[in-house]
Design a protein around this motif. Structure first.
Motif, PDB file in Angstrom:
ATOM      1  N   VAL A  73       0.541  -1.569  -0.146  1.00 16.23           N
ATOM      2  CA  VAL A  73      -0.051  -0.315  -0.211  1.00 16.23           C
ATOM      3  C   VAL A  73       0.544   1.266  -0.141  1.00 16.23           C
ATOM      4  CG1 VAL A  73      -1.656   0.993   0.897  1.00 16.23           C
ATOM      5  CG2 VAL A  73      -1.869  -1.488   1.400  1.00 16.23           C
ATOM      6  N   GLY A  74       1.815   1.295   0.767  1.00 12.20           N
ATOM      7  CA  GLY A  74       2.779   2.547   1.224  1.00 12.20           C
ATOM      8  C   GLY A  74       3.370   2.691  -0.256  1.00 12.20           C
ATOM      9  N   GLU A  75       4.051   1.792  -0.909  1.00  9.28           N
ATOM     10  CA  GLU A  75       4.799   1.761  -1.735  1.00  9.28           C
ATOM     11  C   GLU A  75       4.064   2.423  -2.877  1.00  9.28           C
ATOM     12  OE1 GLU A  75       8.202   1.572  -2.772  1.00  9.28           O
ATOM     13  OE2 GLU A  75       7.872   2.893  -0.997  1.00  9.28           O
ATOM     14  N   GLY A  76       2.582   1.628  -3.334  1.00  8.90           N
ATOM     15  CA  GLY A  76       2.013   1.883  -4.506  1.00  8.90           C
ATOM     16  C   GLY A  76       0.588   2.898  -4.621  1.00  8.90           C
ATOM     17  N   LEU A  77       1.038   3.779  -3.138  1.00  6.91           N
ATOM     18  CA  LEU A  77       0.314   4.476  -3.019  1.00  6.91           C
ATOM     19  C   LEU A  77       1.547   6.072  -3.643  1.00  6.91           C
ATOM     20  CD1 LEU A  77      -1.595   5.447   0.454  1.00  6.91           C
ATOM     21  CD2 LEU A  77      -2.396   5.438  -2.269  1.00  6.91           C
ATOM     22  N   CYS A  78       2.705   5.714  -3.928  1.00  6.55           N
ATOM     23  CA  CYS A  78       3.849   6.967  -4.929  1.00  6.55           C
ATOM     24  C   CYS A  78       3.713   6.793  -6.139  1.00  6.55           C
ATOM     25  CB  CYS A  78       4.227   6.483  -3.859  1.00  6.55           C
ATOM     26  SG  CYS A  78       5.256   6.585  -2.011  1.00  6.55           S
ATOM     27  N   HIS A  79       2.904   5.690  -6.137  1.00  6.98           N
ATOM     28  CA  HIS A  79       2.703   5.250  -8.171  1.00  6.98           C
ATOM     29  C   HIS A  79       1.349   5.372  -8.591  1.00  6.98           C
ATOM     30  CE1 HIS A  79       6.924   4.148  -7.745  1.00  6.98           C
ATOM     31  NE2 HIS A  79       7.369   3.364  -6.844  1.00  6.98           N
ATOM     32  N   THR A  80       0.469   5.559  -8.086  1.00  6.94           N
ATOM     33  CA  THR A  80      -1.078   5.481  -8.036  1.00  6.94           C
ATOM     34  C   THR A  80      -1.546   6.205  -7.306  1.00  6.94           C
ATOM     35  OG1 THR A  80      -2.873   4.119  -9.059  1.00  6.94           O
ATOM     36  CG2 THR A  80      -2.073   3.639  -6.672  1.00  6.94           C
ATOM     37  N   THR A  81      -3.377   6.434  -8.156  1.00  8.30           N
ATOM     38  CA  THR A  81      -4.118   7.404  -7.427  1.00  8.30           C
ATOM     39  C   THR A  81      -4.158   6.395  -5.726  1.00  8.30           C
ATOM     40  OG1 THR A  81      -6.135   7.049  -7.985  1.00  8.30           O
ATOM     41  CG2 THR A  81      -4.622   8.702  -9.126  1.00  8.30           C
ATOM     42  N   ALA A  82      -5.399   7.258  -4.912  1.00  7.08           N
ATOM     43  CA  ALA A  82      -6.047   7.068  -4.115  1.00  7.08           C
ATOM     44  C   ALA A  82      -7.048   6.078  -4.253  1.00  7.08           C
ATOM     45  CB  ALA A  82      -6.082   7.949  -2.359  1.00  7.08           C
ATOM     46  N   SER A  83      -7.543   6.547  -5.385  1.00 10.47           N
ATOM     47  CA  SER A  83      -8.988   5.973  -5.771  1.00 10.47           C
ATOM     48  C   SER A  83      -8.705   4.478  -5.876  1.00 10.47           C
ATOM     49  CB  SER A  83      -9.025   7.285  -6.894  1.00 10.47           C
ATOM     50  OG  SER A  83      -9.632   7.815  -6.204  1.00 10.47           O
ATOM     51  N   MET A 115      -5.584   2.658  -4.933  1.00  5.22           N
ATOM     52  CA  MET A 115      -5.383   1.933  -4.190  1.00  5.22           C
ATOM     53  C   MET A 115      -6.743   0.867  -3.517  1.00  5.22           C
ATOM     54  SD  MET A 115      -3.174   0.099  -2.829  1.00  5.22           S
ATOM     55  CE  MET A 115      -1.782   1.197  -3.179  1.00  5.22           C
ATOM     56  N   VAL A 116      -7.954   2.048  -3.592  1.00  4.45           N
ATOM     57  CA  VAL A 116      -8.504   1.317  -2.130  1.00  4.45           C
ATOM     58  C   VAL A 116      -9.801   0.400  -3.591  1.00  4.45           C
ATOM     59  CG1 VAL A 116     -10.610   2.959  -2.860  1.00  4.45           C
ATOM     60  CG2 VAL A 116     -10.809   2.065  -1.302  1.00  4.45           C
ATOM     61  N   ILE A 117      -9.455   0.668  -4.359  1.00  9.00           N
ATOM     62  CA  ILE A 117     -10.401  -0.501  -5.411  1.00  9.00           C
ATOM     63  C   ILE A 117      -9.779  -1.863  -5.928  1.00  9.00           C
ATOM     64  CG2 ILE A 117     -10.913  -0.725  -7.974  1.00  9.00           C
ATOM     65  CD1 ILE A 117     -13.500   0.619  -6.307  1.00  9.00           C
ATOM     66  N   PHE A 118      -8.440  -1.312  -5.712  1.00  8.76           N
ATOM     67  CA  PHE A 118      -7.580  -3.048  -5.967  1.00  8.76           C
ATOM     68  C   PHE A 118      -6.931  -3.547  -3.999  1.00  8.76           C
ATOM     69  CE2 PHE A 118      -6.325  -0.658 -10.172  1.00  8.76           C
ATOM     70  CZ  PHE A 118      -6.982  -1.549 -10.848  1.00  8.76           C
ATOM     71  N   LEU A 119      -6.578  -2.767  -2.900  1.00  8.46           N
ATOM     72  CA  LEU A 119      -6.961  -3.391  -2.311  1.00  8.46           C
ATOM     73  C   LEU A 119      -7.620  -4.183  -2.170  1.00  8.46           C
ATOM     74  CD1 LEU A 119      -5.568  -3.376   0.511  1.00  8.46           C
ATOM     75  CD2 LEU A 119      -6.417  -1.344   1.689  1.00  8.46           C
ATOM     76  N   TYR A 120      -9.230  -3.818  -1.840  1.00 10.77           N
ATOM     77  CA  TYR A 120     -10.605  -3.949  -0.824  1.00 10.77           C
ATOM     78  C   TYR A 120     -11.188  -5.445  -2.188  1.00 10.77           C
ATOM     79  CZ  TYR A 120     -11.813  -1.660   2.027  1.00 10.77           C
ATOM     80  OH  TYR A 120     -11.842  -1.302   3.809  1.00 10.77           O
ATOM     81  N   THR A 121      -9.999  -5.762  -3.583  1.00  7.00           N
ATOM     82  CA  THR A 121     -10.653  -7.047  -3.516  1.00  7.00           C
ATOM     83  C   THR A 121      -9.815  -7.954  -3.012  1.00  7.00           C
ATOM     84  OG1 THR A 121      -8.082  -7.029  -4.991  1.00  7.00           O
ATOM     85  CG2 THR A 121      -9.486  -6.575  -6.202  1.00  7.00           C
ATOM     86  N   GLY A 138      -1.165  10.395 -11.727  1.00 13.19           N
ATOM     87  CA  GLY A 138      -2.214   9.428 -11.930  1.00 13.19           C
ATOM     88  C   GLY A 138      -2.038   8.182 -11.881  1.00 13.19           C
ATOM     89  N   SER A 139      -2.641   6.487 -12.245  1.00 13.61           N
ATOM     90  CA  SER A 139      -2.148   5.609 -11.958  1.00 13.61           C
ATOM     91  C   SER A 139      -1.516   4.846 -12.597  1.00 13.61           C
ATOM     92  CB  SER A 139      -3.481   4.739 -11.933  1.00 13.61           C
ATOM     93  OG  SER A 139      -3.884   5.179 -13.583  1.00 13.61           O
ATOM     94  N   SER A 140      -0.331   4.056 -12.217  1.00 13.61           N
ATOM     95  CA  SER A 140       0.168   3.277 -12.691  1.00 13.61           C
ATOM     96  C   SER A 140       0.025   1.301 -12.953  1.00 13.61           C
ATOM     97  CB  SER A 140       1.995   4.051 -12.990  1.00 13.61           C
ATOM     98  OG  SER A 140       2.304   2.700 -12.209  1.00 13.61           O
ATOM     99  N   LEU A 141       0.636   1.321 -14.642  1.00 12.91           N
ATOM    100  CA  LEU A 141       0.530  -0.339 -13.880  1.00 12.91           C
ATOM    101  C   LEU A 141       1.970  -0.809 -12.652  1.00 12.91           C
ATOM    102  CD1 LEU A 141       0.859  -1.284 -17.473  1.00 12.91           C
ATOM    103  CD2 LEU A 141      -1.167  -1.071 -16.111  1.00 12.91           C
ATOM    104  N   LEU A 142       2.233  -0.217 -11.972  1.00 14.31           N
ATOM    105  CA  LEU A 142       2.721  -1.209 -11.404  1.00 14.31           C
ATOM    106  C   LEU A 142       2.380  -0.354  -9.986  1.00 14.31           C
ATOM    107  CD1 LEU A 142       5.546  -1.829  -9.678  1.00 14.31           C
ATOM    108  CD2 LEU A 142       6.398   0.400  -9.587  1.00 14.31           C
ATOM    109  N   GLY A 143       1.544   0.682  -9.873  1.00 15.58           N
ATOM    110  CA  GLY A 143       0.789   1.216  -8.249  1.00 15.58           C
ATOM    111  C   GLY A 143      -0.507  -0.013  -8.252  1.00 15.58           C
ATOM    112  N   ASP A 144      -0.498   0.211  -9.765  1.00 15.33           N
ATOM    113  CA  ASP A 144      -1.824  -0.924 -10.084  1.00 15.33           C
ATOM    114  C   ASP A 144      -1.693  -2.304  -9.204  1.00 15.33           C
ATOM    115  OD1 ASP A 144      -3.598   1.902 -10.005  1.00 15.33           O
ATOM    116  OD2 ASP A 144      -3.908   0.698 -11.772  1.00 15.33           O
ATOM    117  N   GLY A 145      -1.113  -3.404  -9.468  1.00 12.63           N
ATOM    118  CA  GLY A 145      -0.323  -4.111  -9.032  1.00 12.63           C
ATOM    119  C   GLY A 145       0.394  -4.046  -7.729  1.00 12.63           C
ATOM    120  N   LEU A 146       0.978  -3.390  -7.385  1.00 14.36           N
ATOM    121  CA  LEU A 146       1.086  -2.897  -5.901  1.00 14.36           C
ATOM    122  C   LEU A 146      -0.185  -3.052  -4.379  1.00 14.36           C
ATOM    123  CD1 LEU A 146       4.087  -1.014  -5.847  1.00 14.36           C
ATOM    124  CD2 LEU A 146       4.119  -3.756  -5.924  1.00 14.36           C
TER     125      LEU A 146
END
Length: 309
Positions: free
Chosen positions: A88-98, A100-106, A152-160
């Motif tokens: 989560v911490g590293e992902g938020l450096c590469h993607t948006t909070a919006s 992150m919350v969707i992918f986290l709640y998978t 914005g978002s990135s595949l790295l941040g979304d993947g994390l």
């Protein structure tokens, strides 16, 4: 044995408040990233919350024991919880909070798959498999909208973020399939908070992410994360799980990603790509079908009975 009760208006309102708090936490971390690295924020908040939970345990006179062997799965959930926050911490450096919350709640999707494999009583029904397929298709669609931009978002941040959801799901499976099911919720929470606090602070130091700019906004963000997110909201959630049906609480908890997206767009001016919107709807719809299957089936049965009458 505690008798579970159906939700009433007061509890539904309380759950709405909890979901708003959980949805806002990603925005709070992201907004304070310039003053303190997200990973360090998560580590500090976990460490302080662990102290608060320990003091609460002492005040209540609860007995926490390691003699029952729960420390072994406790170490594992602490590690999984910490690794989730690393993502989560590293992902938020590469993607948006919006995002992150969707992918986290998978996480419920991964938890359902793990429990299907580990527990015969948790076998997935055909409708739930359909929900997993829908959620997976939503993940694919949402990933296709990654812009890769700095803001914005990135595949790295979304993947994390997706990996964080998988780790959260693994934590749930570990708790359900180990001796942690029989220990007080405060003990399980302590395992998680201590593990996250120690590992995240150590990793932040190793990566050189220890710079802190103590602005008023950072202090307010940390106070929110410690007192409301990691301490109060978790204790309230565990208390509700003891008294009310988990399936009904789980259905209401899916307001959290909606709050997270709303706060991200409103407060951080985060963009919403068409692919992400479609993907998010599919993800939430699919996971809602997986987690809320029992509740929907019960409601559907009642509706059929009323129609026959």
């Amino acid at each position: 044995m505690t008798t579970r009760r159906a939700l009433d208006g007061q509890v539904s309102a309380l759950m709405t408040g909890l979901c708003a708090i959980w949805g806002f936490q990603q925005v709070a971390i992201k907004a304070s990233a310039a003053d303190m690295a997200p990973m360090l924020q998560l580590g500090v908040r976990s460490a302080i919350a662990a102290v608060l939970v320990w003091l609460l345990v002492l005040a209540r006179g609860e007995r926490l024991s390691l003699a029952d062997g729960s420390w072994r799965p406790g170490l594992l959930v602490g590690l999984l919880f910490a690794l989730e926050f690393v993502m989560v911490g590293e992902g938020l450096c590469h993607t948006t909070a919006s995002h992150m919350v969707i992918f986290l709640y998978t996480a419920p999707m991964f938890a359902a798959l793990g429990l299907h494999w580990k527990l015969p009583s948790e076998r997935l029904k055909p409708a739930q498999w359909l929900g997993i397929a829908v959620a997976f298709s939503g993940i694919v669609v949402a990933f296709s909208g990654g812009s890769g931009g700095a803001n914005g978002s990135s595949l790295l941040g979304d993947g994390l973020g997706l990996l964080a959801g998988a780790l959260w799901g693994a934590t749930t499976v570990t708790v359900r399939c180990s001796r942690l099911t029989d220990v007080p919720a405060s003990q399980t929470l302590l395992y998680q908070l201590v593990g996250a606090g120690v590992l995240l602070i150590a990793m932040s130091a190793a990566l050189g992410q220890t710079t802190i700019n103590p602005t008023p906004s950072l202090i307010a963000s940390l106070a929110f994360q410690v007192l409301l997110v990691s301490f109060a909201s978790f204790l309230i959630w565990f208390s509700l799980l003891r008294r009310y049906f988990a399936s009904q609480l789980g259905v209401l908890s899916f307001m959290t990603p909606l709050f997270g997206i709303g706060f991200g767009v409103w407060l951080l001016d985060e963009p919403l790509e068409p692919n992400f919107i479609v993907g998010a709807v599919l993800v939430l719809g699919g996971i809602l079908l997986v987690s809320g299957y029992g509740w929907f089936r019960q409601r559907w049965g009642r509706w059929l009975v009323l129609r026959r009458e």
